[in-house]
Design a protein around this motif. Structure first.
Motif, PDB file in Angstrom:
ATOM      1  N   LYS A  43       0.834  -1.206   0.000  1.00 11.21           N
ATOM      2  CA  LYS A  43       0.000   0.000   0.000  1.00 11.21           C
ATOM      3  C   LYS A  43       0.868   1.256   0.000  1.00 11.21           C
ATOM      4  CE  LYS A  43      -3.809   2.181   2.532  1.00 11.21           C
ATOM      5  NZ  LYS A  43      -4.685   2.100   3.745  1.00 11.21           N
ATOM      6  N   ILE A  44       1.944   1.235   0.787  1.00 12.88           N
ATOM      7  CA  ILE A  44       2.868   2.374   0.819  1.00 12.88           C
ATOM      8  C   ILE A  44       3.493   2.578  -0.558  1.00 12.88           C
ATOM      9  CG2 ILE A  44       5.061   3.233   1.768  1.00 12.88           C
ATOM     10  CD1 ILE A  44       4.346   1.774   4.379  1.00 12.88           C
ATOM     11  N   ILE A  45       3.936   1.476  -1.173  1.00 12.61           N
ATOM     12  CA  ILE A  45       4.560   1.556  -2.503  1.00 12.61           C
ATOM     13  C   ILE A  45       3.574   2.098  -3.536  1.00 12.61           C
ATOM     14  CG2 ILE A  45       5.546   0.197  -4.385  1.00 12.61           C
ATOM     15  CD1 ILE A  45       6.678  -1.696  -2.238  1.00 12.61           C
ATOM     16  N   LYS A  46       2.327   1.616  -3.493  1.00 12.31           N
ATOM     17  CA  LYS A  46       1.312   2.035  -4.460  1.00 12.31           C
ATOM     18  C   LYS A  46       0.965   3.511  -4.318  1.00 12.31           C
ATOM     19  CE  LYS A  46      -3.439   1.054  -5.940  1.00 12.31           C
ATOM     20  NZ  LYS A  46      -4.655   0.229  -5.689  1.00 12.31           N
ATOM     21  N   ASN A  47       0.792   3.974  -3.076  1.00 11.58           N
ATOM     22  CA  ASN A  47       0.351   5.350  -2.844  1.00 11.58           C
ATOM     23  C   ASN A  47       1.487   6.367  -2.826  1.00 11.58           C
ATOM     24  OD1 ASN A  47      -2.265   4.387  -2.589  1.00 11.58           O
ATOM     25  ND2 ASN A  47      -2.172   4.278  -0.351  1.00 11.58           N
ATOM     26  N   GLU A  48       2.687   5.929  -2.436  1.00 15.10           N
ATOM     27  CA  GLU A  48       3.758   6.893  -2.212  1.00 15.10           C
ATOM     28  C   GLU A  48       5.056   6.588  -2.952  1.00 15.10           C
ATOM     29  OE1 GLU A  48       4.105   7.704   2.104  1.00 15.10           O
ATOM     30  OE2 GLU A  48       2.317   6.446   2.303  1.00 15.10           O
ATOM     31  N   SER A  49       5.140   5.484  -3.634  1.00 14.13           N
ATOM     32  CA  SER A  49       6.302   5.008  -4.385  1.00 14.13           C
ATOM     33  C   SER A  49       7.174   4.088  -3.527  1.00 14.13           C
ATOM     34  CB  SER A  49       7.157   6.150  -4.939  1.00 14.13           C
ATOM     35  OG  SER A  49       8.118   6.588  -3.995  1.00 14.13           O
ATOM     36  N   PHE A  50       8.009   3.303  -4.192  1.00 11.46           N
ATOM     37  CA  PHE A  50       8.883   2.348  -3.509  1.00 11.46           C
ATOM     38  C   PHE A  50       9.819   3.044  -2.534  1.00 11.46           C
ATOM     39  CE2 PHE A  50      13.112   0.385  -3.385  1.00 11.46           C
ATOM     40  CZ  PHE A  50      12.807  -0.847  -2.827  1.00 11.46           C
ATOM     41  N   TRP A  51      10.324   4.232  -2.921  1.00 11.90           N
ATOM     42  CA  TRP A  51      11.321   4.923  -2.091  1.00 11.90           C
ATOM     43  C   TRP A  51      10.741   5.437  -0.782  1.00 11.90           C
ATOM     44  CZ3 TRP A  51      15.774   3.430  -3.448  1.00 11.90           C
ATOM     45  CH2 TRP A  51      16.057   3.168  -4.797  1.00 11.90           C
TER      46      TRP A  51
END
Length: 318
Positions: free
Chosen positions: A61-69
């Protein structure tokens, strides 16, 4: 086994511990970010279908909404403090342990445990508490790193430190210091005691002066899991206190946060983020001990050759 009796210099602890800490931070930081998000969430994380999200789901969810970094938010704060943290951890542990050694230089299991408690407290007060608070403030930001127009309050670790001090005062960097010290003390007491005892047993059973790296990795992972299992509620309360900018004494914030969690979320909420914390701390300590032991052995080997003049001869030959 005679090498254990040789005093290890502060420079060796600094280089070996700093290198180990850097490797551990870069490898395991994403799991720490997921753990912090789970601990700060006052509602159960669910997907679009209403199914409860585990640590993997929260990470995706973090990767989807805010990017992998976004998984590496706060890494700068960790890296900037990792060298002094590890130097203090290992050097203070060895120092405290030497103070409690008997006339023959032997150290009991109880002394190792107490040395771990003291070392954890020392690193918490000098380095970990302010570093942890800055890291958590950065990790708590839910902006998209893929969107240049989504400007966060804290741009990086130095900016976060400056902003916190400016708005809340220097003392704000030490919010939750008592709980941080308690967490670090119990972590390192369990960690060092388990590791030292298992290492001693493994060397005796195999009749080895030094264990291979893969065994340091395994022993470090097992010992690293001890702390999170014993102090998960302390870590959750500490994280909530450090994220908040509310005024009040440490005791007042502790009561408010603890009561709030119990009344609104229930006792299970104290164990939020335990799985990613275990998955972060256990392999983190595995990497730390393996790299530390290897780098320390390299430094000791180089120092011995330097004293024997072998390095000078090699340079002269070239």
């Amino acid at each position: 086994m005679s090498r254990d009796k040789k005093p290890t210099s502060l420079v060796t602890h600094l280089v070996a511990g700093g290198t180990a800490g850097l490797m551990e931070a870069c490898t395991c930081h994403p799991l720490d970010t997921i753990k912090v998000r789970m601990q700060l969430s006052k509602n159960i994380n669910r997907n679009m279908g209403g199914k409860r999200l585990g640590f993997a789901g929260v990470g995706l969810k973090i990767i989807k909404n805010e990017s992998f970094w976004a998984l590496y938010k706060g890494l700068g704060a960790v890296v900037s403090g990792i060298v002094p943290k590890m130097a203090i951890r290992f050097s203070s542990f060895e120092l405290y342990k030497s103070w409690m050694a008997d006339a023959n230089g032997k150290v009991s299991t109880t002394a190792v445990f107490l040395a771990g408690l003291a070392a954890g407290t020392t690193e918490a007060v000098l380095v970990v508490s302010p570093m942890d608070l800055i890291k958590i403030r950065l990790q708590a930001q839910r902006h998209s790193m893929a969107d240049p127009l989504d400007i966060p309050k804290y741009r990086n670790a130095p900016h976060a430190a400056y902003t916190i001090v400016k708005e809340e005062g220097v003392r704000a960097l030490y919010k939750g210091v008592t709980l941080t010290a308690l967490r670090q003390a119990t972590n390192q007491a369990a960690n060092f005691t388990a590791y030292q005892e298992m290492k001693k047993y493994a060397r005796r059973v195999q009749n080895l002066d030094e264990l291979p790296s893969y065994q340091h990795l395994i022993l470090g992972g097992v010992s690293g899991a001890m702390g999170p299992l014993s102090n998960a509620p302390i870590d959750t309360i500490k994280t909530r206190i450090q994220k908040s900018s509310a005024p009040g004494t440490g005791w007042e914030r502790f009561k408010t946060v603890t009561t709030d969690i119990l009344q609104k979320e229930g006792p299970r909420a104290f164990y939020k983020g335990l799985t990613p914390r275990l998955l972060r701390v256990a392999p983190g300590q595995a990497v730390t001990f393996m790299v530390y032991e290897k780098v320390r052995s390299w430094i000791d080997m180089f120092s011995e050759k330097l004293q024997e003049g072998e390095v000078t001869k090699m340079i002269a030959q070239k």
